[in-house]
Write a protein that holds these residues in place. Structure first.
Motif, mmCIF file in Angstrom:
data_model
loop_
_atom_site.group_PDB
_atom_site.id
_atom_site.type_symbol
_atom_site.label_atom_id
_atom_site.label_comp_id
_atom_site.label_asym_id
_atom_site.label_seq_id
_atom_site.Cartn_x
_atom_site.Cartn_y
_atom_site.Cartn_z
ATOM 1 N N ALA A 131 42.265 33.467 47.994
ATOM 2 C CA ALA A 131 43.125 34.630 47.785
ATOM 3 C C ALA A 131 42.873 35.680 48.863
ATOM 4 O O ALA A 131 43.819 36.277 49.396
ATOM 5 C CB ALA A 131 42.892 35.222 46.396
ATOM 6 N N VAL A 132 41.615 35.909 49.195
ATOM 7 C CA VAL A 132 41.278 36.862 50.264
ATOM 8 C C VAL A 132 41.876 36.387 51.587
ATOM 9 O O VAL A 132 42.488 37.173 52.321
ATOM 10 C CB VAL A 132 39.744 37.030 50.389
ATOM 11 N N ARG A 133 41.719 35.108 51.890
ATOM 12 C CA ARG A 133 42.249 34.577 53.155
ATOM 13 C C ARG A 133 43.774 34.681 53.213
ATOM 14 O O ARG A 133 44.336 35.052 54.240
ATOM 15 C CB ARG A 133 41.811 33.122 53.345
ATOM 16 N N ALA B 233 36.763 38.841 44.089
ATOM 17 C CA ALA B 233 35.700 38.062 44.722
ATOM 18 C C ALA B 233 34.336 38.737 44.597
ATOM 19 O O ALA B 233 33.326 38.183 45.037
ATOM 20 C CB ALA B 233 36.035 37.826 46.199
ATOM 21 N N GLY B 234 34.275 39.930 44.004
ATOM 22 C CA GLY B 234 33.014 40.622 43.796
ATOM 23 C C GLY B 234 32.567 41.485 44.954
ATOM 24 O O GLY B 234 31.446 42.014 44.947
ATOM 25 N N ASP B 235 33.400 41.685 45.957
ATOM 26 C CA ASP B 235 33.070 42.514 47.125
ATOM 27 C C ASP B 235 33.671 43.900 46.911
ATOM 28 O O ASP B 235 34.769 44.215 47.388
ATOM 29 C CB ASP B 235 33.628 41.863 48.397
ATOM 30 N N LEU B 236 32.949 44.737 46.188
ATOM 31 C CA LEU B 236 33.498 46.033 45.791
ATOM 32 C C LEU B 236 33.653 46.985 46.962
ATOM 33 O O LEU B 236 34.582 47.801 46.983
ATOM 34 C CB LEU B 236 32.598 46.659 44.722
ATOM 35 N N GLU B 237 32.754 46.896 47.945
ATOM 36 C CA GLU B 237 32.866 47.797 49.102
ATOM 37 C C GLU B 237 34.170 47.571 49.855
ATOM 38 O O GLU B 237 34.895 48.516 50.167
ATOM 39 C CB GLU B 237 31.675 47.612 50.047
ATOM 40 N N GLU C 118 29.197 51.797 38.473
ATOM 41 C CA GLU C 118 28.508 51.228 37.317
ATOM 42 C C GLU C 118 27.882 49.875 37.621
ATOM 43 O O GLU C 118 27.249 49.274 36.752
ATOM 44 C CB GLU C 118 29.496 51.092 36.143
ATOM 45 N N GLY C 119 28.111 49.372 38.855
ATOM 46 C CA GLY C 119 27.539 48.099 39.251
ATOM 47 C C GLY C 119 28.182 46.911 38.587
ATOM 48 O O GLY C 119 27.572 45.859 38.417
ATOM 49 N N HIS C 120 29.464 47.048 38.206
ATOM 50 C CA HIS C 120 30.151 45.956 37.528
ATOM 51 C C HIS C 120 30.739 44.969 38.528
ATOM 52 O O HIS C 120 31.105 45.325 39.644
ATOM 53 C CB HIS C 120 31.295 46.507 36.657
ATOM 54 N N ALA C 121 30.876 43.747 38.072
ATOM 55 C CA ALA C 121 31.579 42.729 38.864
ATOM 56 C C ALA C 121 33.050 42.743 38.468
ATOM 57 O O ALA C 121 33.561 43.758 38.002
ATOM 58 C CB ALA C 121 30.959 41.367 38.630
ATOM 59 N N LYS C 122 33.718 41.609 38.618
ATOM 60 C CA LYS C 122 35.158 41.538 38.399
ATOM 61 C C LYS C 122 35.528 41.946 36.972
ATOM 62 O O LYS C 122 34.935 41.527 36.003
ATOM 63 C CB LYS C 122 35.660 40.119 38.663
ATOM 64 N N ASP C 123 36.533 42.798 36.877
ATOM 65 C CA ASP C 123 37.072 43.241 35.599
ATOM 66 C C ASP C 123 38.525 42.791 35.555
ATOM 67 O O ASP C 123 39.336 43.213 36.375
ATOM 68 C CB ASP C 123 36.974 44.763 35.488
ATOM 69 N N LYS C 124 38.864 41.961 34.615
ATOM 70 C CA LYS C 124 40.211 41.416 34.575
ATOM 71 C C LYS C 124 41.208 42.367 33.922
ATOM 72 O O LYS C 124 42.392 42.084 33.854
ATOM 73 C CB LYS C 124 40.229 40.088 33.818
#
Length: 626
Positions: A553-555, A581-585, A617-623
């Motif tokens: 999806a990123v690509r 993808a978990g890359d919040l920055e 908050e240091g969270h990963a993917k939130d759907k």
């Protein structure tokens, strides 16, 4: 900029005027290193002799003329440039004979023993190639790494008998400027060695280009002279140039001025381009005012996208009479002023554009869509509302305006019931009138639009029920929206189904299968249309908001931005893909870019806020939906 090629001819030297010995001697000379004869060692005595022989071509004495012809052919490549120049001699006999002799001289410039293998292979194929193949050879030479094809292209520009092909070869060199900047001295030296003092137009372009490479901040006034001269040839000597060549030369100069920040010269080239395109349109029988409007619009958009504010201001002033009478052009100027940070001026110009009485509702609807694409939903909303008020409810203009207004404004603000009602007004009127319904169903475009309005009505209703916590009702209307789809599955409907709370495993499995099938369908479209940004974005948005290969999806999202740079909607998708993808920055980085470009879009702001909260908050993917 792409270049084209034309036909190439090289006529062999006639044995009737040359002895076998002189021919063999000449072949031996020019099969090794012709540039050593054309650039180095051209002594004054030899040049004087060549000029005397050319003058002798105009002699009343037949034998003297024949002797001059024979000797010039024997001299060969050394005489080439001087014969080129003699084609414009005031003495018609000299000019005619010079042109004739150019076709009798054999200059073996194509293949050099010290050329790289790739160059020798391409140049060996050049003489027997068809027109289309010759065009491709020139492009291949230009694309070679480390500028190793520049010498061969310069030779074609120097010695090619067809002025069209010579110019295309020169333009191919100019087109690679970005690559050449890193090899400026090497490229400039190669050009000068091959071109020498050749008087032909293509060679003069390349000599100026070589100077440009080594002194990039100074843009020679010669470029505008070249453009004017080439433009004149379109009518005076059409066999020596083409509109395509003139436009490519202009495009090179425009980009050069933009890169080196020369607004005055940039405007002068833009003005010439506008005038040329209008003039060509008149020759084709196109209406001048409409032609000028279209070209001005493209120019304003280009200068705005390039942030060439001084050149844009000059364009606005020069064509002020046309702009102030045209709603579309006024809005473009208003958008540009806003991009410059002149918000008060932008708003005033937008009001003037809205209040213009000319134009029709179809134009207003189309203009509103463009304004919205640039993020000015407040201006677009006024135009859409006017169209909705004035157009017949079930007309194409009404349906288009309602779809855009509902999506860009009402749904974005969370006014989903109002958006659904806007669709319902059309759908209910059509359903209540069998004759009207039949006429719409017989029109392919209107049939698609009414189906899309039905789908949107159900989707907006589902969104409204979701906010109210009525998930049973939400599911019902999402299923109706899904059923009303006529072609490609709407990703937002599938995303809403995927996020629908409280559903059993069977329903969730069915939605997952629909998502997989939709992604596969879009993959097939990508394979079929690899340069269409919309399908990469479609796939990336669907998967990043549900499930699947987030790296892909990123690509795909990155590819959509390569094809459509800086699109706010595509930047919004890329932000979501990085989040998935978990890359919040990176998610926050690209989402901020989307918001900066479309500050009025609330859904983009909500998504950015969600990303920033997740990072904090240091969270990963939130759907969950932003």
């Amino acid at each position: 900029m792409r270049v084209c090629a034309s036909t190439w001819t090289l006529v062999l030297c006639s044995s009737l005027l040359l002895s076998a010995a002189s021919s063999a001697s000449r072949d031996e000379t020019f099969k090794t290193r012709p540039e050593s004869s054309t650039v180095v060692g051209n002594g004054d005595a030899e040049i004087l002799r060549i000029k005397q022989l050319i003058a002798q071509l105009g002699s009343d004495d037949f034998l003297l003329r024949r002797e001059a012809e024979s000797q010039l052919i024997s001299i060969g490549a050394l005489a080439f440039d001087h014969l080129q120049e003699a084609q414009t001699n005031a003495d018609l006999e000299i000019a005619t004979q010079a042109e004739y002799l150019l076709h009798r001289i054999t200059v073996d410039y194509l293949v050099r023993v010290d050329d790289p293998d790739e160059v020798r292979e391409l140049m060996s194929a050049y003489p027997k190639a068809s027109q289309t193949q010759q065009r491709e050879i020139i492009l291949h030479l230009a694309a070679l790494e480390e500028a190793i094809g520049v010498g061969a292209l310069s030779r074609i520009a120097h010695f090619e008998l067809s002025p069209l092909l010579a110019k295309y070869a020169a333009l191919a060199v100019l087109d690679a400027q970005e690559k050449h900047n890193k090899l400026a001295d090497k490229v400039a030296l190669s050009i000068r060695q091959e071109i020498g003092e050749s008087p032909r137009d293509a060679a003069r372009w390349l000599r100026t280009y070589a100077d440009q490479l080594q002194n990039p901040k100074v843009i020679s006034a010669e470029w505008l002279s070249f453009i004017d001269a080439e433009n004149s040839l379109i009518s005076d000597e059409p066999e020596t140039t083409s509109l395509d060549i003139v436009l490519q030369l202009m495009q090179f100069h425009i980009q050069l001025c933009a890169d080196e920040q020369h607004p005055t010269e940039l405007f002068e080239s833009l003005r010439r381009r506008i005038d040329l395109m209008v003039e060509q349109g008149e020759k084709l029988g196109e209406e001048r005012e409409n032609r000028l409007r279209d070209i001005l619009a493209k120019t304003l958009i280009w200068t705005m996208n390039q942030k060439e504010w001084d050149a844009l201001d000059a364009t606005e002033v020069h064509y002020s009479e046309k702009i102030k009478q045209d709603r579309f052009l006024l809005y473009l100027v208003a958008i540009a002023r806003s991009e410059k940070g002149q918000d008060a001026d932008a708003s005033e110009i937008a009001v003037r554009a809205y209040e213009l009485v000319d134009g029709d509702i179809t134009e207003r609807s189309n203009i509103a869509d463009l304004i919205a694409e640039y993020g000015h939903h407040d201006w677009a909303e006024k135009e859409w509302q006017l169209v909705i008020e004035q157009a017949e409810v079930a007309s194409k203009e009404s349906m288009d305006a309602r779809r855009s207004f509902a999506s860009w404004c009402l749904h974005d603000r969370g006014e989903d019931q109002a958006a659904a009602n806007l669709m319902a007004e059309v759908v209910d009127k059509v359903d209540a009138d069998p004759q009207l319904k039949q006429s719409i169903l017989q029109d392919n475009e209107l049939r698609y639009l009414i189906s899309d309005l039905r789908k949107s009505r159900e989707y907006f209703t589902a969104c409204d029920l979701s906010k109210k916590g009525d998930h049973a009702g939400e599911r019902k209307h999402l299923d109706l929206a899904y059923a009303y789809q006529t072609d490609m599955q709407d990703p937002d409907i599938l995303i809403a189904m995927y996020r629908l709370p409280g559903q059993d495993e069977a329903y969730h499995a069915k939605v997952q299968e629909r998502i997989r099938q939709a992604a596969d369908d879009v993959d097939q479209l990508i394979e079929k249309y690899p340069n269409e940004a919309v399908w990469y974005n479609h796939w990336a948005w669907l998967v990043s908001n549900t499930e699947g290969d987030f790296g892909k999806a990123v690509r795909y999202s990155q590819r959509s931005l390569e094809l459509s740079p800086d699109s706010p909607s595509y930047l919004d998708t890329l932000g979501r893909c990085y989040f998935a993808a978990g890359d919040l920055e990176n998610a926050i980085k690209y989402q901020r870019q989307a918001v900066e470009k479309h500050p009025q879009v609330q859904v983009m702001r909500r998504q950015l806020a969600m990303f920033e909260k997740a990072l904090a908050e240091g969270h990963a993917k939130d759907k969950e939906k932003p």
